[in-house]
Structures are given as structure tokens and as C-alpha cells.
Design a protein around this motif. Sequence first.
Motif, PDB file in Angstrom:
ATOM      1  N   MET A  34       0.859  -1.186   0.000  1.00 15.69           N
ATOM      2  CA  MET A  34       0.000   0.000   0.000  1.00 15.69           C
ATOM      3  C   MET A  34       0.891   1.230   0.000  1.00 15.69           C
ATOM      4  N   GLY A  35       0.620   2.143  -0.901  1.00 16.60           N
ATOM      5  CA  GLY A  35       1.450   3.330  -0.996  1.00 16.60           C
ATOM      6  C   GLY A  35       0.643   4.619  -0.999  1.00 16.60           C
ATOM      7  N   TRP A  36       1.290   5.664  -0.552  1.00 19.98           N
ATOM      8  CA  TRP A  36       0.750   7.023  -0.684  1.00 19.98           C
ATOM      9  C   TRP A  36       1.643   7.782  -1.652  1.00 19.98           C
ATOM     10  N   PHE A  37       1.052   8.221  -2.752  1.00 18.36           N
ATOM     11  CA  PHE A  37       1.734   9.053  -3.731  1.00 18.36           C
ATOM     12  C   PHE A  37       1.202  10.474  -3.601  1.00 18.36           C
ATOM     13  N   ARG A  38       1.950  11.407  -4.171  1.00 15.39           N
ATOM     14  CA  ARG A  38       1.433  12.766  -4.286  1.00 15.39           C
ATOM     15  C   ARG A  38       1.861  13.337  -5.629  1.00 15.39           C
ATOM     16  N   GLN A  39       1.037  14.268  -6.095  1.00 15.35           N
ATOM     17  CA  GLN A  39       1.344  14.935  -7.348  1.00 15.35           C
ATOM     18  C   GLN A  39       1.016  16.408  -7.214  1.00 15.35           C
ATOM     19  N   ALA A  40       2.051  17.218  -7.329  1.00  8.43           N
ATOM     20  CA  ALA A  40       1.895  18.665  -7.302  1.00  8.43           C
ATOM     21  C   ALA A  40       1.740  19.168  -8.730  1.00  8.43           C
ATOM     22  N   PRO A  41       1.144  20.340  -8.924  1.00  5.24           N
ATOM     23  CA  PRO A  41       0.962  20.874 -10.280  1.00  5.24           C
ATOM     24  C   PRO A  41       2.289  20.967 -11.026  1.00  5.24           C
ATOM     25  N   GLY A  42       2.296  20.419 -12.231  1.00  2.00           N
ATOM     26  CA  GLY A  42       3.484  20.485 -13.067  1.00  2.00           C
ATOM     27  C   GLY A  42       4.577  19.507 -12.709  1.00  2.00           C
ATOM     28  N   LYS A  43       4.319  18.634 -11.746  1.00  2.00           N
ATOM     29  CA  LYS A  43       5.340  17.674 -11.313  1.00  2.00           C
ATOM     30  C   LYS A  43       4.847  16.244 -11.513  1.00  2.00           C
ATOM     31  N   GLU A  44       5.794  15.316 -11.523  1.00  2.00           N
ATOM     32  CA  GLU A  44       5.443  13.909 -11.649  1.00  2.00           C
ATOM     33  C   GLU A  44       4.900  13.376 -10.326  1.00  2.00           C
ATOM     34  N   ARG A  45       4.119  12.330 -10.452  1.00  2.00           N
ATOM     35  CA  ARG A  45       3.604  11.670  -9.256  1.00  2.00           C
ATOM     36  C   ARG A  45       4.762  10.961  -8.562  1.00  2.00           C
ATOM     37  N   GLU A  46       4.860  11.148  -7.252  1.00  2.00           N
ATOM     38  CA  GLU A  46       5.973  10.563  -6.509  1.00  2.00           C
ATOM     39  C   GLU A  46       5.467   9.783  -5.303  1.00  2.00           C
ATOM     40  N   LEU A  47       6.181   8.704  -5.001  1.00  2.98           N
ATOM     41  CA  LEU A  47       5.842   7.909  -3.826  1.00  2.98           C
ATOM     42  C   LEU A  47       6.335   8.613  -2.575  1.00  2.98           C
ATOM     43  N   VAL A  48       5.439   8.803  -1.637  1.00  3.79           N
ATOM     44  CA  VAL A  48       5.750   9.465  -0.378  1.00  3.79           C
ATOM     45  C   VAL A  48       6.076   8.435   0.704  1.00  3.79           C
ATOM     46  N   ALA A  49       5.256   7.405   0.803  1.00  9.72           N
ATOM     47  CA  ALA A  49       5.444   6.370   1.815  1.00  9.72           C
ATOM     48  C   ALA A  49       4.722   5.119   1.366  1.00  9.72           C
ATOM     49  N   ALA A  50       5.197   3.975   1.837  1.00 17.31           N
ATOM     50  CA  ALA A  50       4.565   2.705   1.494  1.00 17.31           C
ATOM     51  C   ALA A  50       4.748   1.719   2.636  1.00 17.31           C
ATOM     52  N   ILE A  51       3.839   0.752   2.693  1.00 20.44           N
ATOM     53  CA  ILE A  51       3.871  -0.224   3.776  1.00 20.44           C
ATOM     54  C   ILE A  51       3.294  -1.534   3.264  1.00 20.44           C
ATOM     55  N   SER A  52       3.778  -2.626   3.796  1.00 15.98           N
ATOM     56  CA  SER A  52       3.210  -3.933   3.471  1.00 15.98           C
ATOM     57  C   SER A  52       2.188  -4.308   4.535  1.00 15.98           C
ATOM     58  N   TRP A  53       1.238  -5.151   4.148  1.00 16.78           N
ATOM     59  CA  TRP A  53       0.233  -5.594   5.108  1.00 16.78           C
ATOM     60  C   TRP A  53       0.781  -6.682   6.034  1.00 16.78           C
ATOM     61  N   SER A  54       1.735  -7.455   5.530  1.00 18.04           N
ATOM     62  CA  SER A  54       2.071  -8.700   6.218  1.00 18.04           C
ATOM     63  C   SER A  54       3.395  -8.702   6.953  1.00 18.04           C
ATOM     64  N   ASP A  55       4.255  -7.746   6.670  1.00 19.97           N
ATOM     65  CA  ASP A  55       5.551  -7.753   7.360  1.00 19.97           C
ATOM     66  C   ASP A  55       5.960  -6.328   7.671  1.00 19.97           C
ATOM     67  N   SER A  56       7.214  -6.126   7.940  1.00 21.55           N
ATOM     68  CA  SER A  56       7.656  -4.837   8.475  1.00 21.55           C
ATOM     69  C   SER A  56       8.215  -3.896   7.410  1.00 21.55           C
TER      70      SER A  56
END
Length: 123
Positions: A34-56
Amino acid sequence: QVQLVESGGGLVQAGGSLRLSCAASGRTFKRYIMGWFRQAPGKERELVAAISWSDSRIYYADAVKDRFTISRDNAKNTVSLQMNSLKPEDTAVYYCATGSYGLTTQARSYAYWGQGTEVTVSS
């Protein structure tokens, strides 16, 4: 099929906090990152944070380390992003995404996306 619904965006002053939540449903979403991306105007979408459901496994972009915290609630099938010490450069549309088996920063590897929630940080 996987469905993602985000909530929690808004307008906040610099230095403030917001908490984003993503509710997931579907048969197989717990196989994925599961990831959280963000996209600002005029910029590419970037991954901010991510986590797995089953491990660390957890990932943070350098720009948000020590300010943002990603967490999951396996019982409620939700992933949250606590954002503290917000800066104007954090202003973007934030998207919850899943569908990648591996922890990757590449947006094209995530097959399922939420509708996005807007975060605006005023200076």
C-alpha cells in the motif's frame, strides 16, 4: 478488483498536521504493498510512503522522513498517513495506491488507485 477510498485532506498552515486515511476493499488487496503518492501541479507523481500488510517493510521518501508516518490497521483494512510539520512544498493531491507485490517507487507498478485528496499547506 480492489477499491480504495481516501479521506482527510484539507487546508493547513505551515507547521500544522493532517492525517490521511485509505480504506481498502476487495479480495486480494492484502497481497500488495500500500502506498501514498502525491502529485503537485506540473510535477510527476511521486511515492511518499509505502507499507506492506504482512511484514515490516516500510518506505519513506527523503523529503518526508521524520515528519510523516505511515501505519496500517489490519482489522479495519485501512492505511493512514500522519503528516506533521507540514511545509508549503507538501501541497499536492495525495493518492492511495496498491497492486504492486514489491515495494517500488514506480507509479506504473501500482494497478489500483484512489480518487485523490487535496492537501494545501499555506505559508
